[in-house]
Motif scaffolding. Structure first.
Motif, mmCIF file in Angstrom:
data_model
loop_
_atom_site.group_PDB
_atom_site.id
_atom_site.type_symbol
_atom_site.label_atom_id
_atom_site.label_comp_id
_atom_site.label_asym_id
_atom_site.label_seq_id
_atom_site.Cartn_x
_atom_site.Cartn_y
_atom_site.Cartn_z
ATOM 1 N N SER A 190 33.870 26.847 44.214
ATOM 2 C CA SER A 190 33.185 28.142 44.148
ATOM 3 C C SER A 190 32.507 28.380 42.805
ATOM 4 N N SER A 191 31.508 29.226 42.829
ATOM 5 C CA SER A 191 30.872 29.697 41.598
ATOM 6 C C SER A 191 31.230 31.152 41.330
ATOM 7 N N ARG A 192 31.950 31.740 42.263
ATOM 8 C CA ARG A 192 32.246 33.175 42.202
ATOM 9 C C ARG A 192 33.571 33.443 42.904
ATOM 10 N N VAL A 193 34.304 34.431 42.425
ATOM 11 C CA VAL A 193 35.595 34.793 43.010
ATOM 12 C C VAL A 193 35.578 36.261 43.409
ATOM 13 N N TRP A 194 36.066 36.515 44.636
ATOM 14 C CA TRP A 194 36.449 37.867 45.044
ATOM 15 C C TRP A 194 37.966 37.898 45.020
ATOM 16 N N PHE A 195 38.525 38.739 44.142
ATOM 17 C CA PHE A 195 39.990 38.845 44.033
ATOM 18 C C PHE A 195 40.424 40.177 44.624
ATOM 19 N N LEU A 196 41.261 40.085 45.648
ATOM 20 C CA LEU A 196 41.687 41.267 46.402
ATOM 21 C C LEU A 196 43.151 41.563 46.084
ATOM 22 N N ALA A 197 43.415 42.743 45.560
ATOM 23 C CA ALA A 197 44.798 43.135 45.243
ATOM 24 C C ALA A 197 44.869 44.642 45.052
ATOM 25 N N ASP A 198 46.000 45.208 45.460
ATOM 26 C CA ASP A 198 46.258 46.638 45.280
ATOM 27 C C ASP A 198 45.143 47.505 45.864
ATOM 28 N N GLY A 199 44.560 47.038 46.975
ATOM 29 C CA GLY A 199 43.558 47.819 47.671
ATOM 30 C C GLY A 199 42.156 47.754 47.103
ATOM 31 N N SER A 200 41.962 46.951 46.037
ATOM 32 C CA SER A 200 40.663 46.880 45.372
ATOM 33 C C SER A 200 40.155 45.437 45.347
ATOM 34 N N LEU A 201 38.848 45.301 45.163
ATOM 35 C CA LEU A 201 38.228 43.980 45.093
ATOM 36 C C LEU A 201 37.529 43.819 43.751
ATOM 37 N N ALA A 202 37.893 42.753 43.031
ATOM 38 C CA ALA A 202 37.199 42.402 41.790
ATOM 39 C C ALA A 202 36.247 41.246 42.095
ATOM 40 N N ASP A 203 35.046 41.297 41.551
ATOM 41 C CA ASP A 203 33.996 40.316 41.821
ATOM 42 C C ASP A 203 33.530 39.747 40.488
ATOM 43 N N CYS A 204 33.714 38.426 40.281
ATOM 44 C CA CYS A 204 33.327 37.838 38.998
ATOM 45 C C CYS A 204 33.052 36.348 39.154
ATOM 46 N N GLY A 205 32.471 35.755 38.132
ATOM 47 C CA GLY A 205 32.259 34.319 38.125
ATOM 48 C C GLY A 205 33.582 33.571 38.143
ATOM 49 N N THR A 206 33.575 32.386 38.704
ATOM 50 C CA THR A 206 34.823 31.630 38.856
ATOM 51 C C THR A 206 35.479 31.343 37.512
ATOM 52 N N GLU A 207 34.720 30.808 36.572
ATOM 53 C CA GLU A 207 35.324 30.477 35.279
ATOM 54 C C GLU A 207 35.761 31.730 34.536
ATOM 55 N N ASP A 208 35.013 32.812 34.687
ATOM 56 C CA ASP A 208 35.441 34.082 34.082
ATOM 57 C C ASP A 208 36.775 34.525 34.671
ATOM 58 N N PHE A 209 36.935 34.362 35.989
ATOM 59 C CA PHE A 209 38.176 34.777 36.635
ATOM 60 C C PHE A 209 39.367 34.021 36.053
#
Length: 248
Positions: free
Chosen positions: A202-221
């Motif tokens: 991936s080049s990007r991550v959607w991280f889902l937790a505690d009812g919210s979604l964080a959207d960032c670059g893979t290496e940033d994540f």
């Protein structure tokens, strides 16, 4: 025009539990997105919502700039194809399964392309006349993937599709899909528990937790987790991997 977008998406399940509330993200050009979450946070549910296999409690979904309400579900699912971890084979032969999209949409079956895709996922020696139910779990996963690819979707929604594969086959599937994405032939959204795989593909991550979604670059994540929940998740996964490496 976005390829795929969702706005203020909310999903409440049986018992009144809300998995996520008012989450928003979009894909503006073909890319590869890893959908990561701790267990029970709703990543597979989100993938099913994106395939119109389940309905959101609230919010809007758009595919190729058009709201879900303006699509026939079958047409949407042809453009945004869901590939499940537990692959279901249709009754009949491998060939019958591979030609599913052709029969559904009354188009010629591209046997040559099917053969190339089967070879790419290390299934070149498979007997196409074999009953598909007799395939192993890993073989079914790969046939299901090829079956979806033959429909030429704009988006592939991939739910742990390499979970039953050995390392050789896993890397073959990754190579095929990442090459397709690099050629701008499809957007990939991967659900995976394998963080090394997520980082590779991936080049990007959607991280889902505690009812919210964080959207960032893979290496940033991985280098700068976007939230305390993400930081804790990565720390916990790291400890689990260390414990596994030290075990018998």
């Amino acid at each position: 025009m976005s390829i795929l977008a969702f706005t203020d998406l909310t999903k409440t399940v049986a018992g009144g539990r809300t998995l996520f509330t008012r989450i928003t993200a979009s894909v503006e050009e073909p890319e590869s997105v890893a959908l990561i979450a701790p267990s029970g946070q709703g990543k597979s549910t989100l993938l099913r919502l994106l395939a119109l296999l389940d309905a959101p409690t609230a919010g809007e979904l758009r595919l190729e700039g058009k709201a879900a309400s303006g699509w026939q579900p079958q047409s949407w699912r042809r453009r945004a194809a869901y590939v499940a971890q537990q692959s279901v084979m249709l009754p009949g032969s491998v060939a019958h399964n591979l030609s599913t999209c052709s029969r559904l949409h009354d188009t010629p079956f591209d046997r040559e392309l099917a053969a190339r895709l089967m070879e790419a996922v290390s299934l070149s020696s498979t007997d196409w006349e074999k009953n598909a139910d007799e395939l192993s779990g890993g073989e079914k996963q790969r046939v299901s993937l090829v079956r979806s690819l033959l429909g030429e979707p704009a988006v592939l929604l991939l739910d742990e599709i390499t979970a039953s594969l050995d390392q050789h086959c896993k890397l073959a599937v990754e190579k095929l899909l990442t090459e397709m994405q690099a050629a701008a032939k499809a957007t990939l959204i991967w659900v995976s528990h394998d963080l090394e795989q997520a980082r590779r593909v991936s080049s990007r991550v959607w991280f889902l937790a505690d009812g919210s979604l964080a959207d960032c670059g893979t290496e940033d994540f991985f280098r700068r987790p976007p939230s305390l929940a993400a930081e804790r998740f990565l720390s916990r996964q790291g400890r689990n991997e260390d414990a596994g490496e030290g075990g018998p």
